[in-house]
Design a protein around this motif. Structure first.
Motif, short mmCIF file in Angstrom:
data_model
loop_
_atom_site.label_atom_id
_atom_site.label_comp_id
_atom_site.label_asym_id
_atom_site.label_seq_id
_atom_site.Cartn_x
_atom_site.Cartn_y
_atom_site.Cartn_z
N CYS A 247 7.91 -2.38 1.62
CA CYS A 247 6.68 -2.79 0.96
C CYS A 247 5.86 -1.58 0.50
CB CYS A 247 5.84 -3.66 1.89
SG CYS A 247 5.04 -2.74 3.22
N HIS A 248 5.05 -1.79 -0.54
CA HIS A 248 4.12 -0.77 -1.00
C HIS A 248 2.88 -0.77 -0.10
CE1 HIS A 248 6.45 0.02 -4.59
NE2 HIS A 248 6.50 -1.28 -4.84
N SER A 249 2.22 0.39 0.00
CA SER A 249 0.99 0.52 0.80
C SER A 249 1.16 -0.10 2.18
CB SER A 249 -0.19 -0.13 0.08
OG SER A 249 -0.35 0.41 -1.22
N PRO A 250 2.13 0.36 2.97
CA PRO A 250 2.45 -0.32 4.23
C PRO A 250 1.32 -0.32 5.25
CG PRO A 250 3.58 1.80 4.09
CD PRO A 250 2.99 1.53 2.73
N ARG B 298 -1.18 -2.99 4.31
CA ARG B 298 -0.62 -4.32 4.53
C ARG B 298 -0.55 -4.64 6.03
NH1 ARG B 298 2.79 -5.96 0.35
NH2 ARG B 298 3.00 -7.91 1.54
N ARG C 116 11.52 3.70 8.75
CA ARG C 116 12.30 3.80 7.52
C ARG C 116 13.45 4.78 7.65
NH1 ARG C 116 7.44 3.92 2.91
NH2 ARG C 116 7.24 1.63 2.70
N TRP D 237 15.61 3.57 -1.94
CA TRP D 237 14.84 2.45 -2.48
C TRP D 237 14.75 1.30 -1.48
CZ3 TRP D 237 18.50 2.92 -7.20
CH2 TRP D 237 18.12 4.03 -7.98
N GLY E 27 12.06 1.78 1.08
CA GLY E 27 10.68 1.89 0.63
C GLY E 27 10.30 3.14 -0.12
N TYR E 28 11.26 3.96 -0.55
CA TYR E 28 10.94 5.19 -1.27
C TYR E 28 11.47 5.14 -2.70
CZ TYR E 28 9.66 6.89 3.34
OH TYR E 28 9.06 7.03 4.57
N GLU E 29 10.56 5.04 -3.64
CA GLU E 29 10.97 4.97 -5.04
C GLU E 29 11.43 6.32 -5.56
OE1 GLU E 29 7.78 3.37 -7.29
OE2 GLU E 29 7.95 1.35 -6.43
#
Length: 338
Positions: A245-248, A251, A283, A303, A306-308
């Protein structure tokens, strides 16, 4: 622990739950010198160690795996020794039960008082911790037993990423980390007593694969869930299901129904990690699993956890684990694996 040419007495402890492989390995290494003098000119021509297998009580020892040890030397007959080696232990169901070896704990304290070095391999530090000598100090053990260690010995600080920890006013307490890091323990002790060249020769003969300063490549991240903070525990379970997820942190705070500032404070108190470091640990641990068990390309793994930016993932992975993702995959590939 200066290098010395005098013979050192080594007491190799055999308790009923000792793991045979570590016991036998330490016995082989410290007893190898009589047969290995020809192998390297650095090796001493006379055995520098006198090794005894010692055990509490009179009865033959049945070790983990069912192998019987017929005639260990009784602890009460050993009134002096230079090095005590505690091999790793098989801890049933991952739960340590204190008070099972009072004679052995008392003997360890007596040997320490008399000047012996106390050394443990892997989970042997659980037994060493029962002496109280580790209170207020740093220790290491097998990460699978970290939870039971912390509950029983709350005054000891665990550093599970360390392959070797040396403690004590005389540097007389030496502990190695999980499983085969007993190689590091043996070579450290040989280097201290006989010199670096001797330790290097032994390492070459046995083809030991040392762990350097870190066990991070081998370790599995096992988060604490028994801290009693229900909101934090809920966030931990949530992030385990939503690693990508983004901004873990935002969230996690939202799902715990607390302000972000309050959540960060409570999370650190409950788990010992800041939320972002906890997420990174989760992660990276999942990335290690995927590298070891799948053939997914490294970018895809980045990816999925969680790492773009795969470049950032590679830098983070190397900083935390000590090797690149590709090197980690090669290290844990099984010979003959398709």
């Amino acid at each position: 622990m200066d290098a010395s040419s005098s013979t050192k007495h080594v007491s190799l402890v055999a308790a009923p739950d000792i793991i045979l492989g570590t016991l036998a390995g330490l016995l082989d290494v410290f007893g190898c010198f009589k047969a290995l003098g020809w192998f390297d000119e650095a090796l001493p021509r006379h055995p520098p160690f006198c090794v005894d297998i010692v055990a509490p009580g009179h009865a033959p020892r049945v070790l983990s795996g069912g192998v019987a040890l017929a005639s260990p030397r009784p602890l009460r007959d050993v009134t002096h020794t230079d090095l005590v080696l505690l091999p790793s232990l098989m801890v049933t169901d991952g739960e340590w039960h204190t008070g099972r070896h009072p004679e052995l704990v008392g003997w360890l304290l007596a040997m320490h008082e008399a000047g012996a070095e106390l050394c443990s391999a892997c989970s042997g530090s659980l037994l060493l911790a029962e002496t109280g000598l580790l209170d207020g100090r740093t220790a290491t053990t097998h990460w699978a037993y970290a939870d039971t260690f912390r509950r029983h010995f709350p005054h000891v600080t665990l550093q599970l990423d360390k392959a070797l920890i040396v403690e004590g006013e005389r540097h007389e307490i030496v502990m190695s980390g999980a499983s085969s890091s007993w190689h590091d323990l043996a070579l450290y002790l040989i280097a201290c007593h006989l010199g670096t060249a001797v330790a290097q020769a032994v390492a070459r003969f046995f083809a030991f694969d040392l762990h350097g300063d870190s066990m991070e490549a081998h370790a599995v991240f096992i988060p604490r869930l028994d801290h009693g903070d229900a909101a934090v525990e809920h966030a931990q379970h949530w992030i385990a299901r939503h690693l990508a997820c983004h901004s873990p942190v935002e969230r996690m705070a939202a799902c715990s129904d607390t302000s972000e500032r309050s959540f960060k404070r409570r999370f650190l108190k409950a788990t010992g990690y800041t939320p972002i470091h906890y997420v990174q640990a989760m992660r990276v641990d999942e990335a290690k699993r995927l590298l070891e068990r799948t053939r997914q390309p490294i970018d895809e793994i980045a990816w999925s956890v969680g790492y773009e930016d795969p470049t950032f993932f590679r830098r983070l992975f190397k900083r935390r684990v000590g090797v690149t993702p590709g090197a980690h995959r090669r290290k844990f590939s099984v010979p003959g694996e398709p």
